[in-house]
Design a protein around this motif. Structure first.
Motif, short mmCIF file in Angstrom:
data_model
loop_
_atom_site.label_atom_id
_atom_site.label_comp_id
_atom_site.label_asym_id
_atom_site.label_seq_id
_atom_site.Cartn_x
_atom_site.Cartn_y
_atom_site.Cartn_z
N LYS A 7 -1.35 6.01 -3.28
CA LYS A 7 -0.70 4.82 -2.74
C LYS A 7 -1.26 4.42 -1.38
N GLY A 8 -1.69 5.40 -0.59
CA GLY A 8 -2.17 5.11 0.76
C GLY A 8 -3.68 4.96 0.86
N LYS A 9 -4.37 5.15 -0.26
CA LYS A 9 -5.84 5.15 -0.23
C LYS A 9 -6.44 3.83 0.23
N THR A 10 -5.92 2.72 -0.25
CA THR A 10 -6.48 1.41 0.12
C THR A 10 -6.36 1.18 1.63
N ALA A 11 -5.19 1.47 2.19
CA ALA A 11 -5.00 1.31 3.63
C ALA A 11 -5.89 2.28 4.40
N ALA A 12 -6.02 3.50 3.89
CA ALA A 12 -6.85 4.51 4.56
C ALA A 12 -8.30 4.07 4.62
N ILE A 13 -8.83 3.57 3.53
CA ILE A 13 -10.23 3.13 3.49
C ILE A 13 -10.41 1.88 4.36
N THR A 14 -9.45 0.98 4.30
CA THR A 14 -9.52 -0.25 5.10
C THR A 14 -9.56 0.05 6.59
N SER A 15 -8.90 1.13 7.02
CA SER A 15 -8.83 1.45 8.45
C SER A 15 -10.19 1.77 9.05
N GLY A 19 -12.91 -2.25 14.03
CA GLY A 19 -12.27 -3.39 14.67
C GLY A 19 -11.07 -3.88 13.89
N ILE A 20 -11.26 -4.89 13.11
CA ILE A 20 -10.16 -5.57 12.42
C ILE A 20 -9.52 -4.73 11.32
N VAL A 22 -8.54 -1.69 11.20
CA VAL A 22 -7.42 -0.87 11.66
C VAL A 22 -6.13 -1.68 11.65
N PHE A 23 -6.22 -2.92 12.13
CA PHE A 23 -5.01 -3.76 12.19
C PHE A 23 -4.55 -4.20 10.80
N ILE A 24 -5.49 -4.45 9.92
CA ILE A 24 -5.14 -4.78 8.53
C ILE A 24 -4.44 -3.58 7.89
N ALA A 25 -5.01 -2.38 8.09
CA ALA A 25 -4.43 -1.17 7.52
C ALA A 25 -3.05 -0.88 8.11
N MET A 26 -2.87 -1.16 9.40
CA MET A 26 -1.56 -0.94 10.02
C MET A 26 -0.52 -1.87 9.40
N SER A 27 -0.90 -3.11 9.14
CA SER A 27 0.06 -4.03 8.53
C SER A 27 0.33 -3.63 7.07
N MET A 28 -0.68 -3.11 6.38
CA MET A 28 -0.49 -2.65 5.00
C MET A 28 0.46 -1.47 4.95
N ASN A 29 0.48 -0.66 6.01
CA ASN A 29 1.27 0.57 6.05
C ASN A 29 2.58 0.39 6.82
N SER A 30 2.90 -0.84 7.19
CA SER A 30 4.05 -1.05 8.07
C SER A 30 5.41 -0.85 7.40
N GLU A 31 5.54 -1.24 6.14
CA GLU A 31 6.85 -1.12 5.49
C GLU A 31 7.10 0.29 4.96
N ASP A 32 6.32 0.72 4.01
CA ASP A 32 6.46 2.06 3.45
C ASP A 32 5.44 2.96 4.11
N LYS A 33 5.88 3.70 5.11
CA LYS A 33 4.97 4.57 5.85
C LYS A 33 4.40 5.64 4.92
N ILE A 47 -11.99 6.12 16.21
CA ILE A 47 -13.43 5.83 16.13
C ILE A 47 -13.72 4.46 16.75
N THR A 48 -12.88 3.49 16.46
CA THR A 48 -13.07 2.14 17.02
C THR A 48 -12.98 2.17 18.55
N LEU A 49 -11.98 2.86 19.08
CA LEU A 49 -11.83 2.95 20.53
C LEU A 49 -13.00 3.71 21.17
N THR A 50 -13.47 4.75 20.49
CA THR A 50 -14.63 5.50 20.97
C THR A 50 -15.86 4.60 20.99
N PHE A 51 -16.04 3.83 19.93
CA PHE A 51 -17.17 2.90 19.83
C PHE A 51 -17.15 1.89 20.98
N ILE A 52 -15.98 1.30 21.22
CA ILE A 52 -15.85 0.30 22.29
C ILE A 52 -16.09 0.94 23.65
#
Length: 108
Positions: A7-15, A19-20, A22-33, A47-52
């Motif tokens: 169930k969480g695989k799509t959000a995990a891969i999207t993260s 950049g963007i 992570v935020f898409i994955a956070m919204s995908m995971n917002s209701e059912d944690k 990784i994104t913060l390290t990159f920046i």
């Protein structure tokens, strides 16, 4: 394989879309944690913060000898993270993954 991982695989891969993703994955995971998705969201955000952060520091030098290792490092972290998400594994990325889990613990 555990149903919660599937169930969480799509959000995990999207993260791992730097950049963007992570935020898409956070919204995908917002209701059912989902713990699997939350783990990989923290890894992807780290990784994104390290990159920046590294990019801002290294951009001052304007040298391929300095920037190339940063790109290789980020690529290794990213490929390790996305591969473990695709496989359904909860393995932190090398060197920094456990720190990402501690520092970003409030992100779920």
């Amino acid at each position: 394989m555990d149903n919660s991982i599937e169930k969480g695989k799509t959000a995990a891969i999207t993260s791992y879309i730097l950049g963007i993703g992570v935020f898409i994955a956070m919204s995908m995971n917002s209701e059912d944690k989902n713990k699997f998705a939350s783990f990989h969201i923290r890894q992807g955000l780290g990784i994104t913060l390290t990159f920046i952060s590294l990019g801002l520091i290294i951009s001052n030098f304007d040298s391929l000898m300095i920037s190339a290792p940063m790109w290789v490092f980020i690529l290794v972290l990213w490929s390790y993270g996305i591969t473990s998400a695709i496989k359904g594994e909860i393995k932190p990325v090398p060197l920094l993954g456990t720190f990402y889990q501690k520092w970003l613990a409030s992100i779920s």
